[in-house]
Design an enzyme around this catalytic site. Structure first.
Site, PDB file in Angstrom:
ATOM      1  N   ASP A  57       0.835  -1.208   0.000  1.00 22.64           N
ATOM      2  CA  ASP A  57       0.000   0.000   0.000  1.00 22.64           C
ATOM      3  C   ASP A  57       0.867   1.254   0.000  1.00 22.64           C
ATOM      4  OD1 ASP A  57      -2.723   1.331   0.577  1.00 22.64           O
ATOM      5  OD2 ASP A  57      -1.492   2.105   2.220  1.00 22.64           O
ATOM      6  N   TYR A  62       3.315   9.803   0.486  1.00 18.31           N
ATOM      7  CA  TYR A  62       4.177   9.198   1.509  1.00 18.31           C
ATOM      8  C   TYR A  62       5.639   9.577   1.268  1.00 18.31           C
ATOM      9  CZ  TYR A  62       0.174   6.365   3.046  1.00 18.31           C
ATOM     10  OH  TYR A  62      -1.053   5.946   3.515  1.00 18.31           O
ATOM     11  N   SER A 164     -10.821   5.743   0.591  1.00 21.74           N
ATOM     12  CA  SER A 164     -10.277   5.618   1.936  1.00 21.74           C
ATOM     13  C   SER A 164     -10.947   6.652   2.831  1.00 21.74           C
ATOM     14  CB  SER A 164      -8.759   5.847   1.880  1.00 21.74           C
ATOM     15  OG  SER A 164      -8.215   5.825   3.162  1.00 21.74           O
ATOM     16  N   ASN A 165     -11.164   6.275   4.084  1.00 19.20           N
ATOM     17  CA  ASN A 165     -11.777   7.170   5.077  1.00 19.20           C
ATOM     18  C   ASN A 165     -13.160   7.664   4.652  1.00 19.20           C
ATOM     19  OD1 ASN A 165      -9.383   7.245   6.864  1.00 19.20           O
ATOM     20  ND2 ASN A 165      -8.447   8.304   5.136  1.00 19.20           N
ATOM     21  N   GLN A 186     -10.425   2.096   2.941  1.00 16.04           N
ATOM     22  CA  GLN A 186      -9.401   1.978   3.982  1.00 16.04           C
ATOM     23  C   GLN A 186      -9.719   2.936   5.125  1.00 16.04           C
ATOM     24  OE1 GLN A 186      -4.747   2.932   3.975  1.00 16.04           O
ATOM     25  NE2 GLN A 186      -5.191   1.299   2.538  1.00 16.04           N
ATOM     26  N   GLY A 289       2.184  -0.959   9.137  1.00 14.60           N
ATOM     27  CA  GLY A 289       3.070   0.139   8.737  1.00 14.60           C
ATOM     28  C   GLY A 289       4.512  -0.018   9.187  1.00 14.60           C
ATOM     29  N   ARG A 295       9.558  -7.308  12.662  1.00  9.40           N
ATOM     30  CA  ARG A 295       8.130  -7.084  12.968  1.00  9.40           C
ATOM     31  C   ARG A 295       7.239  -7.468  11.789  1.00  9.40           C
ATOM     32  NH1 ARG A 295       9.523  -1.633  15.488  1.00  9.40           N
ATOM     33  NH2 ARG A 295      10.160  -2.273  17.566  1.00  9.40           N
TER      34      ARG A 295
HETATM   35  N1  LIG Z   1      -5.632   5.778   4.418  1.00  6.97           N
HETATM   36  C1  LIG Z   1      -5.109   6.568   5.327  1.00  6.97           C
HETATM   37  O1  LIG Z   1      -5.594   7.664   5.600  1.00  6.97           O
HETATM   38  C2  LIG Z   1      -3.883   6.108   6.058  1.00  6.97           C
HETATM   39  C3  LIG Z   1      -3.396   6.824   7.158  1.00  6.97           C
HETATM   40  C4  LIG Z   1      -2.252   6.342   7.797  1.00  6.97           C
HETATM   41  C5  LIG Z   1      -1.619   5.187   7.342  1.00  6.97           C
HETATM   42  N2  LIG Z   1      -2.108   4.521   6.259  1.00  6.97           N
HETATM   43  C6  LIG Z   1      -1.493   3.253   5.775  1.00  6.97           C
HETATM   44  O2  LIG Z   1      -1.484   2.344   6.841  1.00  6.97           O
HETATM   45  C7  LIG Z   1      -0.157   1.864   7.074  1.00  6.97           C
HETATM   46  C8  LIG Z   1       0.017   1.580   8.526  1.00  6.97           C
HETATM   47  O3  LIG Z   1      -0.129   2.749   9.276  1.00  6.97           O
HETATM   48  P1  LIG Z   1       0.750   3.060  10.568  1.00  6.97           P
HETATM   49  O4  LIG Z   1       2.186   3.048  10.235  1.00  6.97           O
HETATM   50  O5  LIG Z   1       0.168   4.285  11.152  1.00  6.97           O
HETATM   51  O6  LIG Z   1       0.355   1.811  11.473  1.00  6.97           O
HETATM   52  P2  LIG Z   1       0.852   0.669  12.395  1.00  6.97           P
HETATM   53  O7  LIG Z   1       1.114  -0.543  11.600  1.00  6.97           O
HETATM   54  O8  LIG Z   1      -0.164   0.607  13.479  1.00  6.97           O
HETATM   55  O9  LIG Z   1       2.202   1.180  13.069  1.00  6.97           O
HETATM   56  C9  LIG Z   1       3.453   1.087  12.471  1.00  6.97           C
HETATM   57  C10 LIG Z   1       4.381   2.048  13.187  1.00  6.97           C
HETATM   58  O10 LIG Z   1       4.482   1.643  14.555  1.00  6.97           O
HETATM   59  C11 LIG Z   1       5.838   1.326  14.873  1.00  6.97           C
HETATM   60  N3  LIG Z   1       5.851   0.111  15.707  1.00  6.97           N
HETATM   61  C12 LIG Z   1       5.206  -1.056  15.465  1.00  6.97           C
HETATM   62  N4  LIG Z   1       5.459  -1.933  16.463  1.00  6.97           N
HETATM   63  C13 LIG Z   1       6.278  -1.309  17.327  1.00  6.97           C
HETATM   64  C14 LIG Z   1       6.877  -1.693  18.568  1.00  6.97           C
HETATM   65  N5  LIG Z   1       6.684  -2.901  19.099  1.00  6.97           N
HETATM   66  N6  LIG Z   1       7.658  -0.802  19.210  1.00  6.97           N
HETATM   67  C15 LIG Z   1       7.859   0.431  18.673  1.00  6.97           C
HETATM   68  N7  LIG Z   1       7.326   0.868  17.506  1.00  6.97           N
HETATM   69  C16 LIG Z   1       6.534   0.006  16.852  1.00  6.97           C
HETATM   70  C17 LIG Z   1       6.514   1.067  13.539  1.00  6.97           C
HETATM   71  O11 LIG Z   1       7.882   1.347  13.642  1.00  6.97           O
HETATM   72  P3  LIG Z   1       8.948   0.367  12.910  1.00  6.97           P
HETATM   73  O12 LIG Z   1       8.856   0.660  11.454  1.00  6.97           O
HETATM   74  O13 LIG Z   1      10.241   0.752  13.532  1.00  6.97           O
HETATM   75  O14 LIG Z   1       8.543  -1.039  13.254  1.00  6.97           O
HETATM   76  C18 LIG Z   1       5.776   2.041  12.627  1.00  6.97           C
HETATM   77  O15 LIG Z   1       6.292   3.351  12.772  1.00  6.97           O
HETATM   78  C19 LIG Z   1       0.756   2.927   6.476  1.00  6.97           C
HETATM   79  O16 LIG Z   1       2.014   2.434   6.096  1.00  6.97           O
HETATM   80  C20 LIG Z   1      -0.054   3.369   5.285  1.00  6.97           C
HETATM   81  O17 LIG Z   1       0.168   2.469   4.223  1.00  6.97           O
HETATM   82  C21 LIG Z   1      -3.227   4.964   5.625  1.00  6.97           C
END
Ligand SMILES: NC(=O)c1ccc[n+]([C@@H]2O[C@H](COP(=O)([O-])OP(=O)(O)OC[C@H]3O[C@@H](n4cnc5c(N)ncnc54)[C@H](OP(=O)(O)O)[C@@H]3O)[C@@H](O)[C@H]2O)c1
Length: 325
Positions: A57, A62, A164-165, A186, A289, A295
């Protein structure tokens, strides 16, 4: 054997888990990518594939385009990957340019068309599998979106479309003008962000007024075979290893329960957190993400975990911090 997910029922050969690529390309500063960023992208892709994750994704914004650029470099160096994976990206959010040109949403046909050209160029591909409209633009004109989508489909630049949203009403509003089916939505969903469930259980109750999730959206997407994708599904690691100092009791207790379930099932905490989303009958696709290979592999374990109704509810009730109504 797990049941099929909506995208598979539409002919996409994809895993239920998706690797979100927001963390690739060096962050939001927009400084040019280096070989380190490309190496990071290679490692993330390798970890994903080894964990059985075959969908990725993106969004045009980004890392200000650098996430797609780093991913595109991976594809350039390993062109054989293209046919093995599903690539999704999004458009419609624009950055602030000056005080008179603020951050904004833009579903104009010109912006959608130029965005897709940028996406294809950065990724170095001829055709995008799925394009999502990133966040609802109050100025959207469905006929204009329809025209843009029609051209993209006809030219072969995009194979399928989604949003999305968005609420069920917004999807219906767009779909009434758009010929191509909208096949994905999404939304933010996780053990931390529970509104998508609380909305359903608080019908006709005062507690429901505090819930922020558009009414009927889960049901509508399931009825229309629209793939629900969960963004921030790991809640940034809150239940799978992140430091919990200062967090509410409900978060600490839920993190302890996740750890216990992971131990009982000889799996990872990430797998429990994600399997909880995947247990829902909408067959949700969590979009993880993390760009940490460890992870990513730990998350891949979710595909083999099936939670019982009681395990699922114990996590939900724990994270709610109160009993079911
Ligand atoms: N449609 C939308 O509006 C929208 C908005 C936001 C995001 N997204 C999509 O959703 C994806 C996921 O979003 P997200 O990155 O916010 O979600 P997430 O998967 O909940 O969180 C990932 C983040 O948390 C950190 N993390 C995970 N496990 C950890 C741990 N045990 N200790 C410390 N840090 C940890 C990761 O760092 P590390 O990389 O160091 O593991 C990364 O920065 C994005 O990549 C994007 O593709 C879409």
């Amino acid at each position: 054997m797990k049941k099929s997910i909506p995208l598979q029922r539409r002919g996409f050969e994809t895993s239920q888990l998706v690797l979100g690529c927001m963390g690739l390309g060096g962050g939001w500063s927009g400084i040019p990518i280096t070989s380190e960023h490309v190496k990071q992208a290679h490692e993330a892709v390798d970890a994903a594939l080894s964990a059985g994750i075959t969908m990725f994704d993106h969004a045009d914004i980004y890392a200000r385009g650098n996430a797609e650029l780093a991913f595109g470099q991976v594809l350039k160096e390993r062109p054989e990957l293209r046919d093995r994976i599903v690539i999704q990206s999004k458009c419609g959010i624009r950055f602030e340019e000056s005080p008179r040109v603020p951050g904004r949403f833009d579903f104009s046909k010109e912006h959608i068309a130029s965005s897709v050209d940028g996406i294809l160029k950065r990724l170095g591909i001829e055709s995008l599998d799925i394009l999502l409209l990133h966040r609802p633009d109050p100025l959207m004109e469905p006929e204009e979106v329809a025209e843009a989508f029609g051209r993209l489909k006809q030219s072969g630049k995009v194979k399928a479309f989604g949003v999305s949203n968005m609420s069920a009403a917004q999807i219906r509003f767009l779909q009434a003008s758009i010929q191509e089916p909208l096949i994905a939505n999404q939304l933010e969903m996780s053990l931390l962000k529970l509104d998508w469930l609380d909305n359903g259980i608080h019908q006709n109750q005062k507690a429901g007024t505090e819930v922020s999730f558009p009414d009927g959206t889960m049901e509508f997407c399931q009825m229309e075979n629209i793939q629900i994708q969960a963004w921030s599904p790991l809640a940034k690691g809150l239940f799978s290893g992140k430091d919990l100092e200062g967090q509410p009791d409900a978060v600490k207790q839920t993190a302890a329960l996740v750890r216990q379930l992971a131990e009982e099932k000889s799996t990872t905490r990430e797998a429990i957190v994600l399997a909880w989303l995947m247990r829902h009958p909408a067959r949700i696709q969590p979009v993880i993400g993390t760009s940490n290979p460890e992870r990513i592999r730990a998350s891949g374990e979710a595909a083999r975990i099936e939670l019982t109704r009681e395990e699922w509810y114990s996590l939900y009730v724990s994270s709610r911090g109160k009993r079911m109504p």
